[in-house]
Motif scaffolding. Sequence first.
Motif, PDB file in Angstrom:
ATOM      1  N   ILE A 135     -32.563 -20.057  20.760  1.00 52.70           N
ATOM      2  CA  ILE A 135     -31.903 -20.761  19.377  1.00 52.70           C
ATOM      3  C   ILE A 135     -32.115 -23.038  20.251  1.00 52.70           C
ATOM      4  O   ILE A 135     -32.210 -23.415  19.408  1.00 52.70           O
ATOM      5  N   LEU A 136     -31.235 -22.435  21.183  1.00 55.71           N
ATOM      6  CA  LEU A 136     -32.053 -24.422  21.746  1.00 55.71           C
ATOM      7  C   LEU A 136     -32.949 -25.068  21.010  1.00 55.71           C
ATOM      8  O   LEU A 136     -33.047 -26.297  21.402  1.00 55.71           O
ATOM      9  N   ASP A 137     -34.177 -24.121  21.495  1.00 55.56           N
ATOM     10  CA  ASP A 137     -35.339 -24.526  21.761  1.00 55.56           C
ATOM     11  C   ASP A 137     -35.576 -24.574  19.837  1.00 55.56           C
ATOM     12  O   ASP A 137     -36.336 -25.554  19.880  1.00 55.56           O
ATOM     13  N   ILE A 138     -35.004 -24.125  18.884  1.00 55.88           N
ATOM     14  CA  ILE A 138     -34.987 -24.418  17.496  1.00 55.88           C
ATOM     15  C   ILE A 138     -34.737 -25.390  17.314  1.00 55.88           C
ATOM     16  O   ILE A 138     -35.454 -26.518  16.789  1.00 55.88           O
ATOM     17  N   PHE A 139     -33.194 -25.916  18.180  1.00 52.78           N
ATOM     18  CA  PHE A 139     -32.643 -26.774  18.049  1.00 52.78           C
ATOM     19  C   PHE A 139     -33.893 -28.886  18.088  1.00 52.78           C
ATOM     20  O   PHE A 139     -33.921 -29.234  17.368  1.00 52.78           O
ATOM     21  N   GLU A 140     -34.052 -28.136  19.387  1.00 50.80           N
ATOM     22  CA  GLU A 140     -34.887 -28.740  19.941  1.00 50.80           C
ATOM     23  C   GLU A 140     -36.259 -29.541  18.818  1.00 50.80           C
ATOM     24  O   GLU A 140     -36.655 -30.177  18.434  1.00 50.80           O
ATOM     25  N   GLU A 141     -37.149 -28.224  18.702  1.00 52.41           N
ATOM     26  CA  GLU A 141     -38.245 -28.168  17.762  1.00 52.41           C
ATOM     27  C   GLU A 141     -37.557 -29.086  16.021  1.00 52.41           C
ATOM     28  O   GLU A 141     -38.606 -30.323  15.821  1.00 52.41           O
ATOM     29  N   THR A 142     -36.720 -29.092  15.502  1.00 55.11           N
ATOM     30  CA  THR A 142     -35.907 -29.703  14.492  1.00 55.11           C
ATOM     31  C   THR A 142     -35.446 -30.479  14.542  1.00 55.11           C
ATOM     32  O   THR A 142     -35.398 -31.490  13.660  1.00 55.11           O
ATOM     33  N   THR A 143     -34.615 -31.024  15.204  1.00 54.90           N
ATOM     34  CA  THR A 143     -33.951 -31.599  15.194  1.00 54.90           C
ATOM     35  C   THR A 143     -33.830 -33.040  16.292  1.00 54.90           C
ATOM     36  O   THR A 143     -34.031 -34.329  16.312  1.00 54.90           O
ATOM     37  N   GLY A 144     -34.599 -32.689  17.340  1.00 56.01           N
ATOM     38  CA  GLY A 144     -35.099 -33.781  18.246  1.00 56.01           C
ATOM     39  C   GLY A 144     -34.463 -33.390  19.520  1.00 56.01           C
ATOM     40  O   GLY A 144     -34.371 -33.983  20.567  1.00 56.01           O
ATOM     41  N   VAL A 147     -28.707 -30.203  22.540  1.00 55.85           N
ATOM     42  CA  VAL A 147     -27.224 -30.739  22.166  1.00 55.85           C
ATOM     43  C   VAL A 147     -26.510 -31.451  21.010  1.00 55.85           C
ATOM     44  O   VAL A 147     -25.636 -31.583  20.507  1.00 55.85           O
ATOM     45  N   ILE A 148     -27.076 -32.365  20.312  1.00 55.54           N
ATOM     46  CA  ILE A 148     -26.230 -33.825  19.884  1.00 55.54           C
ATOM     47  C   ILE A 148     -27.495 -33.591  19.096  1.00 55.54           C
ATOM     48  O   ILE A 148     -28.892 -34.193  19.502  1.00 55.54           O
ATOM     49  N   PHE A 149     -27.944 -33.152  18.062  1.00 51.72           N
ATOM     50  CA  PHE A 149     -28.530 -33.369  17.319  1.00 51.72           C
ATOM     51  C   PHE A 149     -28.845 -34.488  16.114  1.00 51.72           C
ATOM     52  O   PHE A 149     -29.894 -34.965  15.696  1.00 51.72           O
ATOM     53  N   SER A 150     -27.713 -35.140  15.693  1.00 53.15           N
ATOM     54  CA  SER A 150     -27.853 -36.026  15.189  1.00 53.15           C
ATOM     55  C   SER A 150     -28.809 -36.290  14.210  1.00 53.15           C
ATOM     56  O   SER A 150     -29.445 -37.531  13.733  1.00 53.15           O
ATOM     57  N   VAL A 151     -28.459 -35.699  13.539  1.00 55.24           N
ATOM     58  CA  VAL A 151     -29.041 -35.189  12.491  1.00 55.24           C
ATOM     59  C   VAL A 151     -28.917 -35.301  10.696  1.00 55.24           C
ATOM     60  O   VAL A 151     -29.022 -35.942   9.256  1.00 55.24           O
ATOM     61  N   ASP A 160     -35.726 -33.513   7.385  1.00 51.39           N
ATOM     62  CA  ASP A 160     -36.824 -32.313   6.691  1.00 51.39           C
ATOM     63  C   ASP A 160     -37.294 -31.076   7.784  1.00 51.39           C
ATOM     64  O   ASP A 160     -37.526 -31.110   8.679  1.00 51.39           O
ATOM     65  N   ILE A 161     -36.885 -29.755   7.234  1.00 48.99           N
ATOM     66  CA  ILE A 161     -37.979 -28.108   8.296  1.00 48.99           C
ATOM     67  C   ILE A 161     -38.576 -28.211   7.025  1.00 48.99           C
ATOM     68  O   ILE A 161     -38.054 -28.454   5.572  1.00 48.99           O
ATOM     69  N   ASP A 162     -39.823 -28.299   7.314  1.00 49.09           N
ATOM     70  CA  ASP A 162     -40.938 -27.848   6.624  1.00 49.09           C
ATOM     71  C   ASP A 162     -40.674 -26.194   6.227  1.00 49.09           C
ATOM     72  O   ASP A 162     -40.688 -25.980   6.853  1.00 49.09           O
ATOM     73  N   ASN A 163     -40.979 -25.842   5.499  1.00 49.70           N
ATOM     74  CA  ASN A 163     -41.458 -24.497   4.869  1.00 49.70           C
ATOM     75  C   ASN A 163     -41.722 -23.492   6.055  1.00 49.70           C
ATOM     76  O   ASN A 163     -41.374 -22.476   6.530  1.00 49.70           O
ATOM     77  N   GLU A 164     -43.212 -24.105   6.344  1.00 44.88           N
ATOM     78  CA  GLU A 164     -43.833 -23.058   8.146  1.00 44.88           C
ATOM     79  C   GLU A 164     -42.681 -23.250   8.988  1.00 44.88           C
ATOM     80  O   GLU A 164     -42.776 -22.040   9.726  1.00 44.88           O
ATOM     81  N   THR A 165     -42.010 -24.643   9.297  1.00 43.75           N
ATOM     82  CA  THR A 165     -41.082 -23.828  10.411  1.00 43.75           C
ATOM     83  C   THR A 165     -39.782 -22.656  10.006  1.00 43.75           C
ATOM     84  O   THR A 165     -40.114 -22.203  10.906  1.00 43.75           O
ATOM     85  N   LEU A 166     -39.378 -22.948   8.567  1.00 44.28           N
ATOM     86  CA  LEU A 166     -38.616 -22.315   8.178  1.00 44.28           C
ATOM     87  C   LEU A 166     -38.336 -20.861   8.604  1.00 44.28           C
ATOM     88  O   LEU A 166     -38.248 -20.079   8.881  1.00 44.28           O
ATOM     89  N   LYS A 167     -40.076 -20.618   8.544  1.00 44.29           N
ATOM     90  CA  LYS A 167     -40.506 -19.220   8.491  1.00 44.29           C
ATOM     91  C   LYS A 167     -40.363 -18.839   9.802  1.00 44.29           C
ATOM     92  O   LYS A 167     -40.410 -17.429  10.593  1.00 44.29           O
ATOM     93  N   LYS A 168     -40.841 -20.208  11.011  1.00 44.73           N
ATOM     94  CA  LYS A 168     -41.139 -19.176  12.061  1.00 44.73           C
ATOM     95  C   LYS A 168     -39.556 -19.157  12.779  1.00 44.73           C
ATOM     96  O   LYS A 168     -39.243 -18.511  13.838  1.00 44.73           O
ATOM     97  N   ILE A 169     -38.455 -19.854  12.367  1.00 42.71           N
ATOM     98  CA  ILE A 169     -37.825 -19.828  12.920  1.00 42.71           C
ATOM     99  C   ILE A 169     -36.407 -18.302  12.708  1.00 42.71           C
ATOM    100  O   ILE A 169     -36.425 -17.797  13.315  1.00 42.71           O
TER     101      ILE A 169
ATOM    102  N   ASN B  33     -40.844 -34.186  17.581  1.00 39.10           N
ATOM    103  CA  ASN B  33     -39.935 -34.345  17.306  1.00 39.10           C
ATOM    104  C   ASN B  33     -38.613 -34.646  18.409  1.00 39.10           C
ATOM    105  O   ASN B  33     -37.642 -35.519  18.219  1.00 39.10           O
ATOM    106  N   THR B  34     -38.708 -34.165  19.544  1.00 38.98           N
ATOM    107  CA  THR B  34     -38.105 -34.721  20.721  1.00 38.98           C
ATOM    108  C   THR B  34     -37.347 -35.951  21.073  1.00 38.98           C
ATOM    109  O   THR B  34     -38.040 -36.815  20.405  1.00 38.98           O
TER     110      THR B  34
END
Lengths: 359, 120, 121
Positions: A135-144, A147-151, A160-169, B33-34
Amino acid sequence: MGERTIIPFGPQHPVLPEPLHLDLILEDEKVVGAVPSIGFVHRGLEKLVEKRDFHEMMYVIERVCGICSFIHGQGYVQTIEGIFDLEIPDRAKFLRTIWAELSRVHSHLLWLGLMADAYGFESLFMHCWRVREKILDIFEETTGGRVIFSVCKVGGVWKDIDNETLKKIVEVLNVVEQESKDLTNVFIKDFTVQKRTRGVGVLTYQEAIDVGAVGPTLRGSGVAMDLRKLGYAAYGELDFEPIVEKDGDCYARTLVRAREIYQSIDLIRQCVSKIPDGEIDVKVKGFPKGEYVSRLEQPRGQVVYYARANGTKYLERFRVRTPTFANIPALLKMLPGCDLADVPLLALTIDPCISCTER
Amino acid sequence: MAFNVIGKTVMKSLFGKPATAMYPVIKNEFYPNTRGNIQVDMEKCIYCGICGRRCPAGAIEVSKPDKKWEIDRTRCIVCNFCVQVCPKNCLSTERHYTSPMTDKSNRISTFFGQTVQEDA
Amino acid sequence: MAEVQTFQPVTASEIVDAAKNMLNEGYRLIQLCCTKTPSEMDIIYTFEKTDLQSQNFKLPVNIGDTLPSISSVFFAAFLYENEIHDLYGVNFTDMAVDFKGTFYETSVKQAFSITVAEDKE
């Protein structure tokens, strides 16, 4: 009747890596009363609101807590949007919901791990955290950030999360669901684990309401209260029912959290199938003026924000009432009658986050 | 009630691959994105100082007369706010984290604009 | 999002009765929040029902005032009241657990009662 002894529990305790202090009044091995004290890590973050403008404050509020950081940010921007009476785009609402639910999955997995650690089941603890890592990896991929997403921002979201990534999630979550099933089965079915949790620290339906318990602690006692039912963000368009267990003991609270993992995964699937295209933010003009109370459901329970603004770029007051703060009285109701050895376990079942509590 | 429910998971991890990576040999891959650290493109910078004023941590200092852009790496919280408010889009987040430092003397990274370097 | 919120005014002598009324109507306490602006200071009481309805009360106070505690009605109130006592300097009588100013030990007494108005340095 035995002699009464007072035993200090915490602020440094091997099972609870946070500074919660309880003065336990014991009669032999049984706890008959407890007095809590907090205030070891009080930071006064709420006061910073007078020195940081309301856009910057988002990043400060996120740092109230390291687990529910996203929902703190979300709650803050929702409060400010409430003052502005601002309607944010639908896509932003769905994105916020996805991140909030992912936060819930990772928080509950973390808690299950800590719970296992509390009764000495180290390998289960490690396995829970191994699954959480995905789950943390998903966060890093989508928000950067992990722990702290600042999004979040006032008026929408930054990324934004593109639809490809949403499917991957969703694909990753399928794996997470499968792996967590193996692990939550241990909490639900294992004989030894049940010996430790069943019938310990019972909080009845009426007690839970009276002392103002929130979140899984409340739902574990049979009260079907879930703030997501208010329909903030995209929850109004999703189909779910609050998860309720009747017994009110440690086992029920564990079960509520375990089942909420699957509920959250299901909610994310619904979000991904329903997410509309479009803008992710609206422009915010001017400064807020007015006051607003907003309530959200965090992994740990209900959180209440209050903001008061006077039309300048600094807010006058921002307050966070965190779930643990509301659950401390519940803990005091659970403790009398239990054994000294069960105190760490009970303290853990309210999912305490003391840094949150003291802000 | 059942016994040894965790057995299945134990067998899996006993015969499966380890969940961790051999760190010094295999390094962690960061995502595009990191948020690692803030980089500046001095050619585009107009020294408006918005990034410094909006920084929640007060880590950035910009000086127009000296054509200087300075960031305190230990104060920066990599929140990305400066990147988003920059009117010239000259700031960016790079995916690698700032390396740990043993003393605080080199915590500040200073960048100078072109004209100053020509003068010197 | 556009949930209408009202802040019903209440005075110090009425608050305990108001709390009892809320209890009889099936509400529970979810927060007490003190807010300080340069000109005024209020305590906000938020109550909530199990069907998620909420109601707010606003009680104007001053530093050094003494208020009756509602912890005899809602046990959970003692935490909030101790917090307000330590950060804002409002006194409460008959709290369920009285920490006597040791709940938050801040280096500046009543730290939140001072309003910082100057700009960010």
